[in-house]
Design a protein around this motif. Structure first.
Motif, PDB file in Angstrom:
ATOM      1  N   ASP A   1       0.839  -1.200   0.000  1.00 12.72           N
ATOM      2  CA  ASP A   1       0.000   0.000   0.000  1.00 12.72           C
ATOM      3  C   ASP A   1       0.873   1.250   0.000  1.00 12.72           C
ATOM      4  N   GLU A   2       0.203   2.403  -0.070  1.00  8.94           N
ATOM      5  CA  GLU A   2       0.941   3.664  -0.053  1.00  8.94           C
ATOM      6  C   GLU A   2       1.554   3.899   1.328  1.00  8.94           C
ATOM      7  N   VAL A   3       2.608   4.717   1.316  1.00  7.25           N
ATOM      8  CA  VAL A   3       3.298   5.060   2.559  1.00  7.25           C
ATOM      9  C   VAL A   3       2.565   6.206   3.234  1.00  7.25           C
ATOM     10  N   SER A   4       2.397   6.122   4.538  1.00  7.48           N
ATOM     11  CA  SER A   4       1.804   7.200   5.323  1.00  7.48           C
ATOM     12  C   SER A   4       2.761   7.572   6.452  1.00  7.48           C
ATOM     13  N   LEU A   5       2.629   8.797   6.936  1.00 10.68           N
ATOM     14  CA  LEU A   5       3.549   9.316   7.958  1.00 10.68           C
ATOM     15  C   LEU A   5       2.769  10.033   9.040  1.00 10.68           C
TER      16      LEU A   5
ATOM     17  N   ASN B   1       4.234   4.258   8.204  1.00 11.00           N
ATOM     18  CA  ASN B   1       3.379   3.071   8.197  1.00 11.00           C
ATOM     19  C   ASN B   1       3.023   2.700   6.763  1.00 11.00           C
ATOM     20  N   ILE B   2       2.788   1.399   6.568  1.00  6.77           N
ATOM     21  CA  ILE B   2       2.338   0.884   5.271  1.00  6.77           C
ATOM     22  C   ILE B   2       1.175  -0.054   5.541  1.00  6.77           C
ATOM     23  N   GLY B   3       0.007   0.357   5.098  1.00  3.12           N
ATOM     24  CA  GLY B   3      -1.187  -0.450   5.361  1.00  3.12           C
ATOM     25  C   GLY B   3      -1.494  -0.591   6.831  1.00  3.12           C
ATOM     26  N   GLY B   4      -1.214   0.451   7.614  1.00  7.11           N
ATOM     27  CA  GLY B   4      -1.506   0.434   9.041  1.00  7.11           C
ATOM     28  C   GLY B   4      -0.454  -0.236   9.891  1.00  7.11           C
ATOM     29  N   GLU B   5       0.631  -0.736   9.314  1.00  6.15           N
ATOM     30  CA  GLU B   5       1.695  -1.380  10.077  1.00  6.15           C
ATOM     31  C   GLU B   5       3.009  -0.630   9.898  1.00  6.15           C
ATOM     32  N   ARG B   6       3.911  -0.815  10.887  1.00  3.61           N
ATOM     33  CA  ARG B   6       5.233  -0.189  10.784  1.00  3.61           C
ATOM     34  C   ARG B   6       5.958  -0.763   9.576  1.00  3.61           C
TER      35      ARG B   6
END
Length: 353
Positions: free
Chosen positions: A236-240, A250-255
């Motif tokens: 999934d997309e990267v989130s910060l 996080n990626i898909g809600g995981e570290r």
């Protein structure tokens, strides 16, 4: 008197050293001019006897000295006349000899004055010694008839003087402490003002927007990888999550470090560098526009990254080709980079051990 004689003696010796140095310089210059005069007399009679072009003998003109031996043109004025140069040398030599004689005369006077001052200083020192001896002979009988209370008062006066000096040192230390306290207070006021400014600026920082800028760059890099090689990034997309104290990718809600393997970790780290580099074109960001990458030789899930090097660097090359990134630079160390276009490639063949 002794101090005056000593001062005059030191002044005379300094002046004597200066005159000696001056006379040495004059003698050296005089010797040089003497050599020049002798050389002029030796070489003045030499003439050009053969043509430098055809090596034929050159015959002089009827009116010797009126024209040049080589080009047969008239000589301007007294060109070639050695008498004028000789006269100038003689004048300079006479002048230097006069200065040398004057310097020698001054040296003789200063040496005589130095001997005279030395005698005066020695006599003054002897007289001081005699006076000290006379004073000692006077002090001993006087000390015998003086009351013991006077000696005790003298000791107490010495103690009081030492105590006064100690109190003066304490006063200076207290004064310095007051100055330091004032400086500390001033610095504390500046620190408080700076803290207020930092807090004010921290309150105005939009962490969410900053996180979105970095994540947009990282996801843009990963999308470009998928465009070049379908399925390269399968996550999934990267989130910060970013705040004033910490951050978390996080990626898909995981570290990210719990979810990615060797190759995907490489993609993620390169995406992070790409996202930071892309901030260079943002006016509100202060990223320097310079990145250094050292590609790993091996990854846990593949044998080598040599086949991935060109593939993962193409987005960087395209980013740096933009007008806004003309002053940015990326330096990458890797295995090959053969065939990678739009870059400056330097091959290193020497192995350092």
């Amino acid at each position: 008197m002794h101090e005056k004689a000593a001062d005059e003696l030191a002044t005379a010796e300094a002046r004597l050293r200066d005159i000696l140095d001056f006379r040495s310089d004059v003698e050296a210059e005089l010797e040089r001019l003497e050599r020049a005069r002798v050389s002029g007399k030796v070489f003045s009679g030499l003439r050009i006897t053969h043509c430098p072009a055809c090596d034929q003998a050159i015959t002089g003109s009827n009116d010797e000295g009126a024209e040049c031996f080589l080009c047969r043109r008239l000589l301007p004025g007294n060109l070639g006349d050695t008498e004028t140069g000789g006269k100038r040398l003689e004048i300079a030599i006479r002048h230097l000899r006069t200065e040398r004689e004057e310097a020698s005369r001054l040296i003789a006077e200063l040496e005589g004055r130095r001997r005279e001052l030395t005698r005066e200083a020695r006599k003054a020192a002897e007289r001081i010694g005699e006076l000290n001896s006379d004073l000692d002979r006077v002090r001993r009988p006087a000390a015998a008839i003086l009351p013991p209370e006077l000696a005790e008062l003298d000791v107490q006066a010495g103690r009081l003087e030492e105590r006064r000096k100690q109190w003066e040192r304490i006063r200076q230390a207290l004064k310095r402490r007051e100055q330091l306290a004032s400086e500390i207070q001033s610095l504390q006021a500046r620190v408080e003002k700076l803290n207020e400014e930092v807090e004010s600026q921290a309150e105005s920082v939009d962490f969410e927007t900053a996180a979105d800028l970095l994540c947009d760059g990282m996801n843009d890099y990963l999308n470009r990888l998928n465009e070049a090689r379908a399925g390269a990034w399968s996550q999934d997309e990267v989130s910060l999550r970013l705040n004033e104290k910490k951050f978390s990718f996080n990626i898909g809600g995981e570290r990210w470090d719990r979810k990615l393997g060797g190759t995907l970790t490489l993609y993620f780290l390169l995406a992070y560098q790409y996202g930071l580099l892309r901030l260079t074109r943002e006016t509100a960001c202060n990223y320097p526009g310079f990145t250094v990458l050292d590609m790993p030789a091996e990854l846990p899930d593949v044998e080598s990254v040599a086949d991935l090097e060109n593939f993962v660097l193409v987005p960087f090359v395209r980013l740096l080709s933009q007008k806004e990134m003309k002053n940015a630079q990326v330096i990458v160390a890797g295995s090959s980079f053969a065939g990678l276009e739009g870059v400056h490639r330097v091959a290193l063949e020497h192995v350092y051990k």
